[in-house]
Design a protein around this motif. Sequence first.
Motif, PDB file in Angstrom:
ATOM      1  N   THR A 203       0.830  -1.200   0.000  1.00  0.00           N
ATOM      2  CA  THR A 203       0.000   0.000   0.000  1.00  0.00           C
ATOM      3  C   THR A 203       0.869   1.257   0.000  1.00  0.00           C
ATOM      4  O   THR A 203       0.607   2.222  -0.714  1.00  0.00           O
ATOM      5  CB  THR A 203      -0.927   0.005   1.234  1.00  0.00           C
ATOM      6  N   ASP A 255      -6.758  -1.706  -3.830  1.00  0.00           N
ATOM      7  CA  ASP A 255      -6.060  -2.293  -2.692  1.00  0.00           C
ATOM      8  C   ASP A 255      -6.894  -3.431  -2.115  1.00  0.00           C
ATOM      9  O   ASP A 255      -8.102  -3.453  -2.241  1.00  0.00           O
ATOM     10  CB  ASP A 255      -5.833  -1.221  -1.617  1.00  0.00           C
ATOM     11  N   GLU A 256      -6.210  -4.377  -1.502  1.00  0.00           N
ATOM     12  CA  GLU A 256      -6.875  -5.535  -0.906  1.00  0.00           C
ATOM     13  C   GLU A 256      -7.852  -6.190  -1.867  1.00  0.00           C
ATOM     14  O   GLU A 256      -9.032  -6.378  -1.591  1.00  0.00           O
ATOM     15  CB  GLU A 256      -7.523  -5.141   0.411  1.00  0.00           C
TER      16      GLU A 256
END
Length: 435
Positions: A203, A255-256
Amino acid sequence: MDHELILRSLRRAVAASPDDRALRRHLARTLVEAGAGEEAIAHLSTLLAADASDSESAQLLERALAASIDSAADQPDDGAVDSAPTSADDGPTAPESGPRAAELASEPSPSAAEFDWAAAEAQVDGLVDPMFVGGDGDEPDTGAFDVERSGLTLADVGGMQHVKERLDAAFLAPMQNEELRRLYGKSLRGGLLLYGPPGCGKTFLARAVAGELGASFISAGVADILDQYLGTSERNLHELFELARRNAPCVVFLDELDALGVRRTQTRHSGMRNIVVQLLQELDSIGADNEGVFVLAATNQPWDIDPALRRPGRLDRTLLVLPPDQVAREAVFRVHLRDRPVESIDLAELARRSDGLTGADIAYVTELAAERALLDSVRSGTARMIGMPDLLAALREVRPSTGAWLDAARNVVLFGDDDGTFDELRGYLKKSKRL
Ligand SMILES: Nc1ncnc2c1ncn2[C@@H]1O[C@H](COP(=O)(O)OP(=O)(O)O)[C@@H](O)[C@H]1O
Ligand SMILES: [Mg+2]
Protein backbone atom coordinates in the motif's frame (compact mmCIF):
# COMPACT_ATOMS: atom_id res chain seq x y z
CA MET A 1 -7.77 30.91 14.46
CA ASP A 2 -5.18 33.56 13.71
CA HIS A 3 -2.57 31.15 14.91
CA GLU A 4 -3.73 28.56 12.45
CA LEU A 5 -3.50 31.05 9.57
CA ILE A 6 0.03 32.03 10.50
CA LEU A 7 1.02 28.39 10.90
CA ARG A 8 -0.40 27.57 7.51
CA SER A 9 1.63 30.24 5.72
CA LEU A 10 4.73 29.33 7.69
CA ARG A 11 4.35 25.68 6.75
CA ARG A 12 3.97 26.62 3.13
CA ALA A 13 7.04 28.85 3.29
CA VAL A 14 9.12 26.07 4.86
CA ALA A 15 7.94 23.61 2.24
CA ALA A 16 9.01 26.08 -0.44
CA SER A 17 12.46 26.71 1.04
CA PRO A 18 13.28 23.68 3.17
CA ASP A 19 16.89 24.79 3.67
CA ASP A 20 16.05 28.10 5.29
CA ARG A 21 17.01 27.26 8.88
CA ALA A 22 15.83 30.50 10.45
CA LEU A 23 12.42 30.09 8.86
CA ARG A 24 12.06 26.49 10.00
CA ARG A 25 13.15 27.46 13.51
CA HIS A 26 10.56 30.20 13.52
CA LEU A 27 7.87 27.71 12.49
CA ALA A 28 9.02 25.31 15.22
CA ARG A 29 8.86 28.06 17.84
CA THR A 30 5.35 29.04 16.76
CA LEU A 31 4.31 25.39 16.88
CA VAL A 32 5.70 24.97 20.38
CA GLU A 33 3.80 28.04 21.46
CA ALA A 34 0.63 26.70 19.87
CA GLY A 35 1.07 23.44 21.72
CA ALA A 36 1.67 21.39 18.56
CA GLY A 37 4.61 19.56 20.10
CA GLU A 38 4.84 16.60 17.77
CA GLU A 39 5.09 18.68 14.64
CA ALA A 40 7.59 21.00 16.31
CA ILE A 41 9.74 18.05 17.32
CA ALA A 42 9.85 16.86 13.71
CA HIS A 43 11.14 20.22 12.48
CA LEU A 44 13.61 20.62 15.31
CA SER A 45 14.96 17.14 14.68
CA THR A 46 15.51 18.07 11.05
CA LEU A 47 17.39 21.19 12.13
CA LEU A 48 19.51 19.38 14.70
CA ALA A 49 20.27 16.52 12.38
CA ALA A 50 21.89 19.00 9.98
CA ASP A 51 23.60 21.03 12.68
CA ALA A 52 23.86 19.55 16.16
CA SER A 53 25.45 22.74 17.54
CA ASP A 54 22.31 24.81 16.94
CA SER A 55 21.67 25.63 20.59
CA GLU A 56 18.52 27.65 19.95
CA SER A 57 16.87 24.66 18.31
CA ALA A 58 18.12 22.38 21.05
CA GLN A 59 16.46 24.60 23.64
CA LEU A 60 13.22 24.63 21.70
CA LEU A 61 13.38 20.84 21.43
CA GLU A 62 13.74 20.62 25.20
CA ARG A 63 10.62 22.73 25.56
CA ALA A 64 8.68 20.71 23.00
CA LEU A 65 9.70 17.42 24.58
CA ALA A 66 8.88 18.67 28.06
CA ALA A 67 5.44 19.75 26.87
CA SER A 68 4.71 16.41 25.26
CA ILE A 69 5.93 14.67 28.40
CA ASP A 70 3.48 16.75 30.42
CA SER A 71 0.60 15.74 28.22
CA ALA A 72 1.77 12.11 28.25
CA ALA A 73 1.93 12.21 32.04
CA ASP A 74 -1.65 13.45 32.03
CA GLN A 75 -2.80 10.48 29.98
CA PRO A 76 -3.26 8.01 32.86
CA ASP A 77 -5.66 10.49 34.47
CA ASP A 78 -7.68 10.66 31.27
CA GLY A 79 -7.80 6.89 31.16
CA ALA A 80 -9.10 6.72 34.70
CA VAL A 81 -12.16 8.71 33.70
CA ASP A 82 -13.66 5.71 31.91
CA SER A 83 -13.23 3.22 34.71
CA ALA A 84 -13.78 5.39 37.77
CA PRO A 85 -17.29 5.14 39.15
CA THR A 86 -18.39 8.71 38.63
CA SER A 87 -21.75 10.30 38.97
CA ALA A 88 -23.32 11.88 35.95
CA ASP A 89 -24.82 14.83 37.74
CA ASP A 90 -21.77 17.06 37.45
CA GLY A 91 -22.54 19.75 34.93
CA PRO A 92 -21.37 18.96 31.44
CA THR A 93 -18.24 20.77 30.41
CA ALA A 94 -17.36 21.30 26.81
CA PRO A 95 -14.75 18.75 25.80
CA GLU A 96 -11.50 20.35 24.79
CA SER A 97 -8.94 19.04 22.39
CA GLY A 98 -5.89 20.29 20.57
CA PRO A 99 -3.55 23.03 21.72
CA ARG A 100 -6.11 24.71 23.95
CA ALA A 101 -6.50 21.46 25.87
CA ALA A 102 -2.78 21.40 26.58
CA GLU A 103 -3.07 24.87 28.08
CA LEU A 104 -6.03 23.87 30.13
CA ALA A 105 -4.36 20.73 31.38
CA SER A 106 -2.42 22.75 33.93
CA GLU A 107 -5.55 24.41 35.30
CA PRO A 108 -7.52 22.49 37.88
CA SER A 109 -10.85 21.55 36.32
CA PRO A 110 -12.21 18.63 38.33
CA SER A 111 -15.63 18.65 36.74
CA ALA A 112 -14.14 18.15 33.29
CA ALA A 113 -12.15 15.20 34.55
CA GLU A 114 -15.05 13.59 36.35
CA PHE A 115 -17.89 14.01 33.92
CA ASP A 116 -18.81 10.59 32.59
CA TRP A 117 -19.61 11.06 28.91
CA ALA A 118 -20.33 7.40 28.34
CA ALA A 119 -22.95 7.30 31.09
CA ALA A 120 -24.50 10.54 29.87
CA GLU A 121 -24.68 9.19 26.34
CA ALA A 122 -26.33 6.01 27.60
CA GLN A 123 -28.94 8.15 29.35
CA VAL A 124 -29.90 10.13 26.29
CA ASP A 125 -29.54 7.18 23.93
CA GLY A 126 -32.53 7.11 21.62
CA LEU A 127 -33.69 10.58 22.63
CA VAL A 128 -31.36 12.54 20.45
CA ASP A 129 -29.63 11.81 17.17
CA PRO A 130 -26.15 10.33 17.45
CA MET A 131 -23.26 12.75 17.24
CA PHE A 132 -21.55 10.94 14.39
CA VAL A 133 -23.17 8.89 11.71
CA GLY A 134 -21.77 6.51 9.13
CA GLY A 135 -21.82 7.77 5.58
CA ASP A 136 -23.71 4.86 4.08
CA GLY A 137 -26.29 5.51 1.47
CA ASP A 138 -26.73 9.24 1.93
CA GLU A 139 -23.75 10.48 0.01
CA PRO A 140 -24.00 11.25 -3.67
CA ASP A 141 -22.50 8.45 -5.67
CA THR A 142 -20.33 10.64 -7.84
CA GLY A 143 -16.96 11.74 -6.69
CA ALA A 144 -16.60 8.81 -4.32
CA PHE A 145 -13.12 8.13 -5.61
CA ASP A 146 -10.17 10.28 -4.91
CA VAL A 147 -7.48 11.39 -7.17
CA GLU A 148 -4.68 10.85 -4.70
CA ARG A 149 -2.87 13.80 -3.22
CA SER A 150 -0.15 11.95 -1.43
CA GLY A 151 3.04 13.75 -0.53
CA LEU A 152 4.97 10.51 -0.79
CA THR A 153 7.31 9.74 -3.65
CA LEU A 154 9.31 6.66 -4.51
CA ALA A 155 12.26 8.26 -2.74
CA ASP A 156 10.40 7.78 0.55
CA VAL A 157 10.19 4.06 -0.03
CA GLY A 158 13.23 2.48 1.54
CA GLY A 159 15.15 -0.04 -0.58
CA MET A 160 12.99 -2.33 -2.77
CA GLN A 161 15.11 -1.54 -5.81
CA HIS A 162 13.88 -4.54 -7.77
CA VAL A 163 10.24 -3.68 -7.17
CA LYS A 164 10.75 -0.04 -8.10
CA GLU A 165 12.46 -1.04 -11.35
CA ARG A 166 9.57 -3.29 -12.29
CA LEU A 167 7.04 -0.55 -11.53
CA ASP A 168 9.06 1.85 -13.58
CA ALA A 169 9.29 -0.46 -16.56
CA ALA A 170 5.68 -1.60 -16.32
CA PHE A 171 4.07 1.81 -16.36
CA LEU A 172 5.83 4.78 -14.79
CA ALA A 173 8.28 5.30 -17.64
CA PRO A 174 5.83 4.57 -20.47
CA MET A 175 3.25 6.82 -18.84
CA GLN A 176 5.56 9.73 -18.42
CA ASN A 177 7.07 9.38 -21.86
CA GLU A 178 4.66 9.18 -24.72
CA GLU A 179 7.44 9.32 -27.31
CA LEU A 180 9.04 6.19 -25.95
CA ARG A 181 5.69 4.50 -25.84
CA ARG A 182 5.18 5.18 -29.53
CA LEU A 183 8.71 4.15 -30.37
CA TYR A 184 8.26 0.73 -28.80
CA GLY A 185 4.69 0.43 -30.01
CA LYS A 186 3.78 -0.38 -26.46
CA SER A 187 0.18 0.10 -25.52
CA LEU A 188 -0.47 1.23 -22.01
CA ARG A 189 -3.04 -1.09 -20.58
CA GLY A 190 -3.31 -4.22 -18.49
CA GLY A 191 -2.29 -4.52 -14.94
CA LEU A 192 0.15 -5.53 -12.27
CA LEU A 193 -0.69 -7.44 -9.11
CA LEU A 194 1.53 -6.78 -6.10
CA TYR A 195 1.45 -9.60 -3.61
CA GLY A 196 3.34 -10.64 -0.51
CA PRO A 197 3.16 -10.85 3.27
CA PRO A 198 1.33 -8.03 5.07
CA GLY A 199 3.29 -5.01 6.18
CA CYS A 200 5.95 -5.16 3.48
CA GLY A 201 4.92 -1.94 1.82
CA LYS A 202 2.44 -2.74 -0.95
CA THR A 203 0.00 0.00 0.00
CA PHE A 204 2.84 2.31 0.90
CA LEU A 205 4.43 1.75 -2.49
CA ALA A 206 1.17 2.46 -4.27
CA ARG A 207 0.81 5.72 -2.36
CA ALA A 208 4.32 6.65 -3.46
CA VAL A 209 3.40 5.89 -7.07
CA ALA A 210 0.37 8.14 -6.55
CA GLY A 211 2.71 10.89 -5.40
CA GLU A 212 4.80 10.44 -8.55
CA LEU A 213 1.80 10.54 -10.85
CA GLY A 214 -0.36 13.18 -9.17
CA ALA A 215 -3.67 13.62 -10.94
CA SER A 216 -3.34 10.47 -12.98
CA PHE A 217 -3.64 8.11 -10.04
CA ILE A 218 -7.00 6.98 -8.69
CA SER A 219 -7.07 4.93 -5.56
CA ALA A 220 -10.02 2.84 -4.46
CA GLY A 221 -10.19 0.92 -1.26
CA VAL A 222 -12.51 -2.02 -1.18
CA ALA A 223 -14.71 -0.12 1.27
CA ASP A 224 -15.22 2.57 -1.39
CA ILE A 225 -16.55 -0.01 -3.82
CA LEU A 226 -18.47 -2.55 -1.80
CA ASP A 227 -21.98 -1.57 -0.93
CA GLN A 228 -24.70 -3.52 0.78
CA TYR A 229 -27.31 -2.64 -1.82
CA LEU A 230 -27.85 -4.87 -4.78
CA GLY A 231 -26.07 -3.61 -7.86
CA THR A 232 -24.46 -0.57 -6.24
CA SER A 233 -21.01 -2.13 -5.91
CA GLU A 234 -21.01 -2.98 -9.61
CA ARG A 235 -22.06 0.56 -10.44
CA ASN A 236 -19.30 1.93 -8.21
CA LEU A 237 -16.74 -0.21 -10.00
CA HIS A 238 -18.01 0.92 -13.37
CA GLU A 239 -17.84 4.55 -12.30
CA LEU A 240 -14.30 4.08 -11.08
CA PHE A 241 -13.18 2.77 -14.45
CA GLU A 242 -15.11 5.43 -16.33
CA LEU A 243 -13.36 8.10 -14.28
CA ALA A 244 -10.03 6.47 -15.13
CA ARG A 245 -10.87 6.33 -18.86
CA ARG A 246 -11.73 10.02 -18.85
CA ASN A 247 -8.38 10.76 -17.15
CA ALA A 248 -6.19 8.45 -19.24
CA PRO A 249 -3.29 7.90 -19.06
CA CYS A 250 -4.16 6.90 -15.56
CA VAL A 251 -3.38 4.28 -12.92
CA VAL A 252 -6.23 2.72 -10.98
CA PHE A 253 -5.19 1.23 -7.67
CA LEU A 254 -7.30 -1.55 -6.16
CA ASP A 255 -6.06 -2.29 -2.69
CA GLU A 256 -6.87 -5.53 -0.91
CA LEU A 257 -8.12 -7.10 -4.09
CA ASP A 258 -8.80 -10.42 -2.32
CA ALA A 259 -11.90 -8.87 -0.77
CA LEU A 260 -13.16 -8.02 -4.25
CA GLY A 261 -11.78 -10.48 -6.71
CA VAL A 262 -12.27 -13.75 -4.82
CA ARG A 263 -12.51 -16.97 -6.80
CA ARG A 264 -16.03 -17.24 -8.10
CA THR A 265 -16.19 -20.86 -6.94
CA GLN A 266 -15.44 -19.73 -3.39
CA THR A 267 -18.24 -17.25 -3.14
CA ARG A 268 -21.41 -18.69 -1.81
CA HIS A 269 -22.73 -15.17 -1.93
CA SER A 270 -24.00 -14.44 -5.42
CA GLY A 271 -23.51 -10.70 -4.89
CA MET A 272 -19.75 -11.15 -4.67
CA ARG A 273 -19.80 -13.24 -7.82
CA ASN A 274 -21.43 -10.39 -9.69
CA ILE A 275 -18.70 -8.03 -8.56
CA VAL A 276 -15.98 -10.32 -9.91
CA VAL A 277 -17.84 -10.54 -13.20
CA GLN A 278 -18.15 -6.76 -13.33
CA LEU A 279 -14.45 -6.37 -12.60
CA LEU A 280 -13.62 -8.77 -15.42
CA GLN A 281 -15.81 -6.77 -17.76
CA GLU A 282 -14.19 -3.50 -16.79
CA LEU A 283 -10.73 -4.97 -17.29
CA ASP A 284 -11.77 -6.22 -20.71
CA SER A 285 -13.32 -2.81 -21.33
CA ILE A 286 -16.55 -4.18 -22.75
CA GLY A 287 -18.04 -1.32 -24.70
CA ALA A 288 -15.26 1.09 -23.80
CA ASP A 289 -11.62 1.79 -24.46
CA ASN A 290 -9.06 0.99 -21.82
CA GLU A 291 -6.09 2.41 -23.69
CA GLY A 292 -4.06 4.35 -21.13
CA VAL A 293 -5.79 2.76 -18.15
CA PHE A 294 -3.40 0.76 -16.09
CA VAL A 295 -4.54 -1.28 -13.11
CA LEU A 296 -2.32 -1.70 -10.09
CA ALA A 297 -3.67 -4.09 -7.49
CA ALA A 298 -2.39 -5.40 -4.17
CA THR A 299 -3.21 -8.39 -2.02
CA ASN A 300 -1.83 -10.46 0.84
CA GLN A 301 -3.81 -13.43 -0.43
CA PRO A 302 -3.02 -13.93 -4.12
CA TRP A 303 -4.20 -17.55 -3.97
CA ASP A 304 -7.75 -16.37 -3.26
CA ILE A 305 -7.91 -14.20 -6.36
CA ASP A 306 -10.03 -15.50 -9.22
CA PRO A 307 -7.54 -16.89 -11.76
CA ALA A 308 -9.58 -15.35 -14.56
CA LEU A 309 -8.43 -11.94 -13.31
CA ARG A 310 -4.86 -12.83 -14.15
CA ARG A 311 -5.36 -13.63 -17.83
CA PRO A 312 -3.56 -11.57 -20.51
CA GLY A 313 -4.81 -8.02 -20.79
CA ARG A 314 -6.11 -8.11 -17.23
CA LEU A 315 -3.86 -8.33 -14.17
CA ASP A 316 -1.38 -10.15 -16.33
CA ARG A 317 1.78 -9.41 -14.38
CA THR A 318 2.50 -10.33 -10.79
CA LEU A 319 5.20 -8.93 -8.56
CA LEU A 320 6.22 -10.37 -5.21
CA VAL A 321 6.87 -7.75 -2.53
CA LEU A 322 9.07 -9.34 0.11
CA PRO A 323 10.26 -8.35 3.57
CA PRO A 324 13.04 -5.80 3.13
CA ASP A 325 16.65 -6.91 2.72
CA GLN A 326 19.44 -5.37 4.78
CA VAL A 327 19.88 -2.29 2.58
CA ALA A 328 16.14 -1.74 2.53
CA ARG A 329 15.82 -2.19 6.29
CA GLU A 330 18.42 0.49 6.81
CA ALA A 331 16.39 2.80 4.61
CA VAL A 332 13.17 1.95 6.42
CA PHE A 333 14.80 2.73 9.77
CA ARG A 334 16.06 6.01 8.33
CA VAL A 335 12.59 6.96 7.10
CA HIS A 336 10.97 6.25 10.44
CA LEU A 337 13.63 7.91 12.61
CA ARG A 338 14.01 10.95 10.40
CA ASP A 339 11.43 13.06 12.21
CA ARG A 340 12.16 11.92 15.74
CA PRO A 341 14.66 13.29 18.23
CA VAL A 342 17.44 10.73 17.93
CA GLU A 343 21.16 10.70 18.62
CA SER A 344 24.10 8.44 17.77
CA ILE A 345 22.07 5.98 15.76
CA ASP A 346 23.97 3.27 13.89
CA LEU A 347 21.54 2.45 11.09
CA ALA A 348 23.70 -0.34 9.65
CA GLU A 349 23.75 -2.08 13.01
CA LEU A 350 19.97 -1.82 13.30
CA ALA A 351 19.56 -3.22 9.79
CA ARG A 352 21.84 -6.15 10.64
CA ARG A 353 19.86 -7.01 13.72
CA SER A 354 16.40 -6.86 12.15
CA ASP A 355 16.56 -9.70 9.64
CA GLY A 356 13.09 -11.03 8.85
CA LEU A 357 11.18 -7.98 10.09
CA THR A 358 8.76 -6.29 7.71
CA GLY A 359 8.56 -2.55 7.09
CA ALA A 360 5.58 -2.39 9.43
CA ASP A 361 7.50 -4.33 12.10
CA ILE A 362 10.33 -1.83 11.84
CA ALA A 363 7.91 1.08 12.11
CA TYR A 364 6.66 -0.57 15.30
CA VAL A 365 10.22 -0.94 16.64
CA THR A 366 10.78 2.79 16.26
CA GLU A 367 7.46 3.46 18.01
CA LEU A 368 8.47 1.27 20.93
CA ALA A 369 11.87 2.94 21.17
CA ALA A 370 10.28 6.39 21.22
CA GLU A 371 7.87 5.25 23.89
CA ARG A 372 10.73 3.93 25.99
CA ALA A 373 12.67 7.20 25.79
CA LEU A 374 9.55 9.17 26.60
CA LEU A 375 8.65 7.07 29.63
CA ASP A 376 12.20 7.32 30.83
CA SER A 377 12.07 11.09 30.48
CA VAL A 378 8.80 11.20 32.40
CA ARG A 379 10.34 9.17 35.21
CA SER A 380 13.54 11.20 35.43
CA GLY A 381 11.90 14.55 34.73
CA THR A 382 14.46 15.52 32.10
CA ALA A 383 13.93 15.09 28.40
CA ARG A 384 16.38 12.89 26.59
CA MET A 385 16.89 11.83 22.99
CA ILE A 386 16.10 8.38 21.58
CA GLY A 387 19.32 6.37 21.49
CA MET A 388 20.63 2.97 20.37
CA PRO A 389 19.79 1.27 23.69
CA ASP A 390 16.11 2.14 23.17
CA LEU A 391 16.11 0.72 19.67
CA LEU A 392 18.02 -2.43 20.58
CA ALA A 393 15.65 -3.07 23.48
CA ALA A 394 12.67 -2.59 21.15
CA LEU A 395 14.22 -4.96 18.60
CA ARG A 396 14.42 -7.68 21.23
CA GLU A 397 10.69 -7.35 21.81
CA VAL A 398 9.45 -7.46 18.22
CA ARG A 399 9.17 -10.78 16.36
CA PRO A 400 8.73 -11.00 12.57
CA SER A 401 5.04 -10.90 11.71
CA THR A 402 5.39 -12.93 8.52
CA GLY A 403 5.32 -16.46 10.01
CA ALA A 404 1.68 -17.29 9.32
CA TRP A 405 1.83 -15.88 5.82
CA LEU A 406 4.90 -17.89 4.92
CA ASP A 407 3.24 -21.09 6.16
CA ALA A 408 0.19 -20.39 4.01
CA ALA A 409 2.40 -19.59 1.03
CA ARG A 410 4.32 -22.82 1.50
CA ASN A 411 1.12 -24.85 1.41
CA VAL A 412 -0.05 -23.13 -1.75
CA VAL A 413 3.23 -23.70 -3.53
CA LEU A 414 3.40 -27.32 -2.36
CA PHE A 415 -0.20 -28.40 -2.80
CA GLY A 416 -1.93 -25.82 -5.00
CA ASP A 417 -2.25 -26.15 -8.77
CA ASP A 418 0.79 -24.69 -10.39
CA ASP A 419 0.21 -22.47 -13.40
CA GLY A 420 3.47 -20.62 -12.98
CA THR A 421 1.89 -17.67 -11.20
CA PHE A 422 3.85 -18.23 -8.04
CA ASP A 423 7.25 -19.01 -9.54
CA GLU A 424 8.77 -15.99 -7.87
CA LEU A 425 7.33 -17.07 -4.52
CA ARG A 426 8.57 -20.62 -4.99
CA GLY A 427 12.04 -19.27 -5.71
CA TYR A 428 12.00 -17.18 -2.58
CA LEU A 429 10.79 -20.02 -0.36
CA LYS A 430 13.49 -22.29 -1.78
CA LYS A 431 16.18 -19.69 -1.28
CA SER A 432 15.13 -19.05 2.30
CA LYS A 433 15.02 -22.85 2.87
CA ARG A 434 11.35 -23.02 3.62
CA LEU A 435 10.58 -25.52 0.91
N1 LIG B 1 10.07 0.07 1.98
C1 LIG B 1 9.52 0.76 2.97
N2 LIG B 1 10.02 2.00 3.27
C2 LIG B 1 9.47 2.72 4.28
N3 LIG B 1 8.46 2.31 5.05
C3 LIG B 1 7.93 1.10 4.80
C4 LIG B 1 8.43 0.27 3.74
N4 LIG B 1 7.72 -0.87 3.72
C5 LIG B 1 6.80 -0.75 4.70
N5 LIG B 1 6.93 0.42 5.35
C6 LIG B 1 6.12 0.86 6.50
O1 LIG B 1 5.27 -0.19 6.87
C7 LIG B 1 3.92 0.25 6.87
C8 LIG B 1 3.01 -0.85 6.38
O2 LIG B 1 3.18 -1.08 5.03
P1 LIG B 1 1.94 -1.34 4.07
O3 LIG B 1 2.22 -0.68 2.77
O4 LIG B 1 0.68 -0.99 4.74
O5 LIG B 1 2.02 -2.91 3.91
P2 LIG B 1 1.10 -3.85 3.03
O6 LIG B 1 0.17 -3.00 2.23
O7 LIG B 1 2.08 -4.61 2.18
O8 LIG B 1 0.42 -4.75 4.02
C9 LIG B 1 3.90 1.48 5.99
O9 LIG B 1 2.92 2.39 6.36
C10 LIG B 1 5.26 2.06 6.21
O10 LIG B 1 5.26 2.86 7.36
MG1 LIG C 1 -1.91 -2.90 2.38
